[in-house]
Design an enzyme around this catalytic site. Structure first.
Site, PDB file in Angstrom:
ATOM      1  CD  GLU A  43      -2.686   1.213   2.572  1.00 23.58           C
ATOM      2  OE1 GLU A  43      -3.691   1.939   2.603  1.00 23.58           O
ATOM      3  OE2 GLU A  43      -2.326   0.514   3.547  1.00 23.58           O
TER       4      GLU A  43
ATOM      5  CE  LYS B 229      -7.578   1.640   3.494  1.00 24.59           C
ATOM      6  NZ  LYS B 229      -6.273   1.995   4.115  1.00 24.59           N
TER       7      LYS B 229
ATOM      8  CB  CYS C 208      -4.669  -1.354   4.248  1.00 19.48           C
ATOM      9  SG  CYS C 208      -3.729  -1.431   5.806  1.00 19.48           S
TER      10      CYS C 208
END
Length: 291
Positions: A40, A113, A150
């Site tokens: 990431e 995300k 994540c």
């Protein structure tokens, strides 16, 4: 399919970070990798430890300089690359965005995300607008990639929706680690929970999973904490949660791993979780809380 991942320690020198990533990608390609997954926000330090408007200058457009460089690399080496960038979408509008490059260098798709944390040393809500593209697998020549990022990896709903929409593989670029004030027992619990929940996603959906984390100590510029020690531990597991390959938590690692995607179909025949889901009784899942 041969899949490569690069677990790297980053510094403030973004040029050096990207150069080392390119060297790692070339090494994976030389070992026959068809897909490479990067960690990431791999171009820079993990800048979300503080809230600093000047750090928005790290963001770039898509397409932009990084997509041009990684796209050219994908085309030259004829492989698929999953990258992770700080996207400047418009003035004042920024995302934490994964970009997948096809073997011809084109952008196969992006994922923004969806789940954005806001914890001490992880002040991501200050920088990132939650994604608005949903949970859509990205179609590539090596399969449909269920790319999540994540904090997304803690939510079973995200993995399930990717699976229901045809993902062949779950992919998690990651930046997670320990704050030094945590005791050793707590650190162990955190790391084990992180891996366990993701292995559970693999099992529940009958899919292989790749999680690629950064490594090394990164200081808190504000001095309010002792910084983050990213724990690495990047891993690949199979559709029964079995660990196929795992990196250490104390050093950089570049690995190429063989993945048999056909195994997912066989495991889903043994463990037909998708068949036995009680979709007629799941309407409450979309509620914040049930009284």
């Amino acid at each position: 399919m041969k899949t490569g991942f690069i677990q790297q320690h980053n510094t403030a020198d973004t040029g050096d970070n990207v150069n080392r990533l390119e060297n790692g990608i070339r090494r994976c390609a030389a070992e026959g990798a068809e897909l490479i997954v990067l960690q990431e926000l791999h171009n820079s330090l993990y800048f979300c430890q503080t809230e600093d408007t000047g750090l928005f200058d790290l963001a770039e457009t898509i397409p932009g300089p990084s997509t041009e460089r990684f796209g050219k690399l994908a085309k030259e080496l004829e492989l698929v690359i999953t990258a992770s960038l700080f996207e400047k979408r418009a003035p004042g509008l920024y995302h934490n965005t994964a970009v997948v490059f096809e073997k011809d260098g084109s952008i196969a798709g992006i994922y923004r995300k969806m789940h954005i944390p806001d914890d001490p040393a992880y002040y991501e809500k200050f920088y990132f607008t939650p994604g608005d593209l949903g949970f859509e697998p990205i179609k590539t020549s090596v399969g449909n990639l269920g790319v999540l990022v994540c904090w997304d990896q803690w939510f079973p709903e995200a993995a399930r929706l990717m699976a229901l929409k045809g993902a062949d593989l779950l992919v998690y670029p990651t930046a997670i680690g320990w704050e030094s004030s945590d005791g050793e027992d707590e650190k162990r619990r955190q790391q084990e929970a992180w891996q366990t929940v993701q292995r559970g996603h693999a099992v529940a959906n009958g899919l292989h999973l790749i999680a690629v984390n950064r490594i090394g100590q990164e200081a808190d510029p504000s001095g309010q904490t002792n910084g983050i020690r990213f724990w690495g531990h990047s891993f690949v597991c199979g559709p029964q949660g079995e660990i196929i390959s795992q990196a250490p938590d104390d050093r950089e690692e570049i690995k190429v791993v063989d993945i048999n995607l056909q195994r997912s179909e066989q495991v889903r025949r043994w463990w037909p979780f998708l068949r036995d889901r009680r979709i007629d009784a799941f309407e409450g899942i979309t509620k914040r809380f049930l009284d």
